[in-house]
Design an enzyme around this catalytic site. Structure first.
Site, PDB file in Angstrom:
ATOM      1  N   GLY A   1      -5.635   5.610  10.816  1.00 45.78           N
ATOM      2  CA  GLY A   1      -6.851   6.003  10.274  1.00 45.78           C
ATOM      3  C   GLY A   1      -6.818   6.626   8.925  1.00 45.78           C
TER       4      GLY A   1
ATOM      5  CB  CYS B   1      -5.916   5.488   2.144  1.00 41.76           C
ATOM      6  SG  CYS B   1      -6.297   6.670   0.711  1.00 41.76           S
TER       7      CYS B   1
ATOM      8  NE  ARG C   1     -12.643  10.547   4.021  1.00 41.57           N
ATOM      9  CZ  ARG C   1     -12.440  10.654   2.656  1.00 41.57           C
ATOM     10  NH1 ARG C   1     -12.801   9.967   1.922  1.00 41.57           N
ATOM     11  NH2 ARG C   1     -11.223  11.711   2.362  1.00 41.57           N
TER      12      ARG C   1
HETATM   13  C1  UDX Z   1      -1.774   7.351   3.013  1.00 39.13           C
HETATM   14  C2  UDX Z   1      -0.551   6.833   2.327  1.00 39.13           C
HETATM   15  O1  UDX Z   1       0.546   7.470   3.142  1.00 39.13           O
HETATM   16  C3  UDX Z   1      -0.418   7.531   0.893  1.00 39.13           C
HETATM   17  O2  UDX Z   1       0.447   7.277   0.154  1.00 39.13           O
HETATM   18  C4  UDX Z   1      -1.778   6.833   0.152  1.00 39.13           C
HETATM   19  O3  UDX Z   1      -1.757   7.502  -1.245  1.00 39.13           O
HETATM   20  C5  UDX Z   1      -3.222   7.277   1.134  1.00 39.13           C
HETATM   21  O4  UDX Z   1      -3.116   6.800   2.325  1.00 39.13           O
HETATM   22  P1  UDX Z   1      -2.774   9.293   4.395  1.00 39.13           P
HETATM   23  O5  UDX Z   1      -3.891   8.361   4.938  1.00 39.13           O
HETATM   24  O6  UDX Z   1      -2.999  10.567   3.767  1.00 39.13           O
HETATM   25  O7  UDX Z   1      -1.850   8.689   3.198  1.00 39.13           O
HETATM   26  O8  UDX Z   1      -1.885   9.528   5.641  1.00 39.13           O
HETATM   27  P2  UDX Z   1      -0.412   8.962   6.449  1.00 39.13           P
HETATM   28  O9  UDX Z   1       0.281  10.239   6.826  1.00 39.13           O
HETATM   29  O10 UDX Z   1       0.169   7.806   5.675  1.00 39.13           O
HETATM   30  O11 UDX Z   1      -1.253   8.307   7.590  1.00 39.13           O
HETATM   31  C6  UDX Z   1      -2.323   7.399   7.824  1.00 39.13           C
HETATM   32  C7  UDX Z   1      -2.401   6.968   9.188  1.00 39.13           C
HETATM   33  O12 UDX Z   1      -1.415   6.037   9.677  1.00 39.13           O
HETATM   34  C8  UDX Z   1      -2.721   8.130  10.066  1.00 39.13           C
HETATM   35  O13 UDX Z   1      -3.745   7.823  10.931  1.00 39.13           O
HETATM   36  C9  UDX Z   1      -1.423   8.465  10.883  1.00 39.13           C
HETATM   37  O14 UDX Z   1      -1.592   8.976  12.089  1.00 39.13           O
HETATM   38  C10 UDX Z   1      -0.845   6.759  10.925  1.00 39.13           C
HETATM   39  N1  UDX Z   1       0.570   6.922  11.099  1.00 39.13           N
HETATM   40  C11 UDX Z   1       1.445   7.077  10.137  1.00 39.13           C
HETATM   41  C12 UDX Z   1       0.911   6.019  12.434  1.00 39.13           C
HETATM   42  O15 UDX Z   1       0.262   5.757  13.204  1.00 39.13           O
HETATM   43  N2  UDX Z   1       2.420   5.950  12.483  1.00 39.13           N
HETATM   44  C13 UDX Z   1       3.264   6.226  11.488  1.00 39.13           C
HETATM   45  O16 UDX Z   1       4.450   6.106  11.755  1.00 39.13           O
HETATM   46  C14 UDX Z   1       2.497   6.929  10.429  1.00 39.13           C
END
Ligand code: UDX
Length: 441
Positions: free
Chosen positions: A260, A263, A330
């Protein structure tokens, strides 16, 4: 150096505070007067660990100011960065109107040899559009001198934004001119990070490729988890086994309810739309997006079978933001999970350490159908009281470290759904819960 950040959203405020901490004169510029008024008082309109203290520190040192006045801010600036939002249009393409508006507003005041850098996530070709608009405004105003363009994508994560900005894996500078490379390399030197100097188009593609790859990786492990669920394998054991392959690695592999946030969902759709717009196939990116969008309903249908249906159940949903350490809602899984539960006859009590104030703006009556079926609690104890099912949705440390023996209701059977595979099955079973996780029985 004088640096201006246009757009005081997430990326703008964090970057402004960090550049100020290097001793530069930094101005945060936004057309939203209320936002600027609150930033002037060091109040950030969202929760991000360590940001307010850094902001306070840099404002009291005099390095960082905020304004709504373009002329004041841009005049004399060496580097002007655009960090405004690029929402997805209906067809998934990046809507560049705010980027172009910011560029036009800054145009008359850009000094000779200044750098106008785009930090917002934008597709290749955007700098040409920016240049056309800036040049038109500058010639209308009879502005003299020349300016340079650059692409400066941002890779920070919410919830660890200050840390990520201070300790990036790399800084990517997209430009066509040695002066720009030198100036921006010098600016980022205190970070002691590898600097990747590439064309603006490579920088823009790198941002999309990084996010689309990570989103695809998450989608991949979610698919593997679904197979594990059917065949007695445990996805965590699979990750342990594949992670030791140096080509694969053991990080960023945790399965769940799908990705989610602000980004990944948007950038995957934008990459698909960009791919279509230049006559290339969008199969991979579209498929990743579709699988992620369908995921919550599929998983909730699976869990429905496990817990014997949702009708009449009291469900505690723990973790409402899209990830820990942020109040950002979001594309948070709770926004689909809670309406799904209510529409399937459950009543829900939601808990979140930081997002409770903003939840009602997202989970409206229209979305919920019957809002009387949702209560919000400020404590885990209250949320879990008499619950038939505890659904630990987001891995906030408060939720993971909570002692669930305190809320075990021995008068009934209780299910514990571990949506992030964060809990020890045997411990919860010993407390009397029936346990189920993702990609494991
Ligand atoms: C992301 C990118 O990591 C970052 O480099 C970019 O600039 C913006 O988008 P962010 O959205 O803040 O950052 O969070 P992130 O920690 O990467 O997680 C994104 C989504 O993936 C979350 O919903 C998280 O729960 C999910 N996720 C992440 C998983 O389901 N499994 C994982 O192993 C890692």
């Amino acid at each position: 150096m004088k640096i201006v950040l246009i757009g005081t959203g997430f990326v703008g405020v964090v970057s402004a505070a960090v550049y100020a901490s290097f001793g530069h004169e930094v101005v945060g510029l936004d057309i939203d007067e209320r936002k600027v008024a609150s930033l002037k008082k060091s109040t950030v309109p969202f929760f991000e660990p360590n940001l307010e203290s850094l902001l306070k520190e840099q404002q009291s040192s005099g390095n960082l100011t905020f304004t709504t006045d373009y002329e004041d801010a841009i005049t004399g600036a060496d580097v002007v960065m655009i960090a405004v939002g690029t929402p997805s249009a209906e067809d998934g393409t990046a809507d560049l109107r705010y980027v172009l508006a910011a560029a036009r507003s800054a145009a008359p005041f850009l000094k000779d040899s200044s750098i106008l850098a785009v930090k917002s996530t934008v597709p290749p070709g955007t700098l040409q559009e920016v240049k056309a608009e800036v040049d038109a405004v500058r010639s209308e105003h009879g502005a003299s001198g020349s300016y340079f363009l650059a692409s400066l994508p941002e890779f920070l994560r919410e919830g660890s934004a200050v840390h990520d900005t201070l300790h990036p894996d790399r800084v990517v500078i997209g430009a066509d001119d040695q002066f720009v490379f030198k100036t921006l390399t010098d600016l980022h030197k205190p970070l002691q990070a590898p600097i990747v100097k590439v064309s603006p188009e490579s920088a823009q593609m790198a941002k999309y490729a990084a996010n689309a790859y990570l989103a695809t990786r998450i989608t991949f492990i979610n698919q593997i988890a679904d197979l594990c669920k059917k065949n007695r394998a445990d996805v965590d054991e699979v990750v342990q086994a594949i992670g030791l392959d140096a080509r694969i690695g053991d990080h960023y592999w945790y399965p769940g309810f799908g990705y989610g946030g602000s980004c990944f969902p948007k950038d995957v759709k934008e990459l698909a739309a960009y791919s279509r717009s230049i006559g290339e196939g969008d199969n991979l990116f579209n498929k990743v997006n579709d699988l992620n969008e369908e995921r919550i309903e599929r998983v909730m249908d699976q869990f429905s079978k496990t817990v014997g249906g949702w009708a009449g159940k009291k469900v505690a949903v723990l973790g409402l933001s899209f990830k820990p350490n942020t109040d950002d809602m979001r594309e948070a899984p709770s926004l689909k999970v809670i309406p799904y539960l209510i529409q399937n006859g459950a009543s829900v009590t939601g808990y979140d350490p930081k997002a409770l104030d903003v939840v009602p703006q997202f989970l409206t009556e229209e979305i919920l159908g019957d809002p009387s079926k949702l209560a919000l609690s400020t404590t885990i104890e209250e949320a879990c009281a008499q619950a038939d099912v505890i659904l630990a949705l987001i891995e906030w440390s408060q939720i993971v470290s909570f002692e669930y023996g305190k809320v075990r209701d021995t008068s009934k059977d209780q299910w514990f759904i571990d949506a992030r595979n964060q809990f020890d099955k045997a411990t919860l079973q010993k407390l009397g819960y029936s346990y189920t996780g993702i990609g494991k029985s």
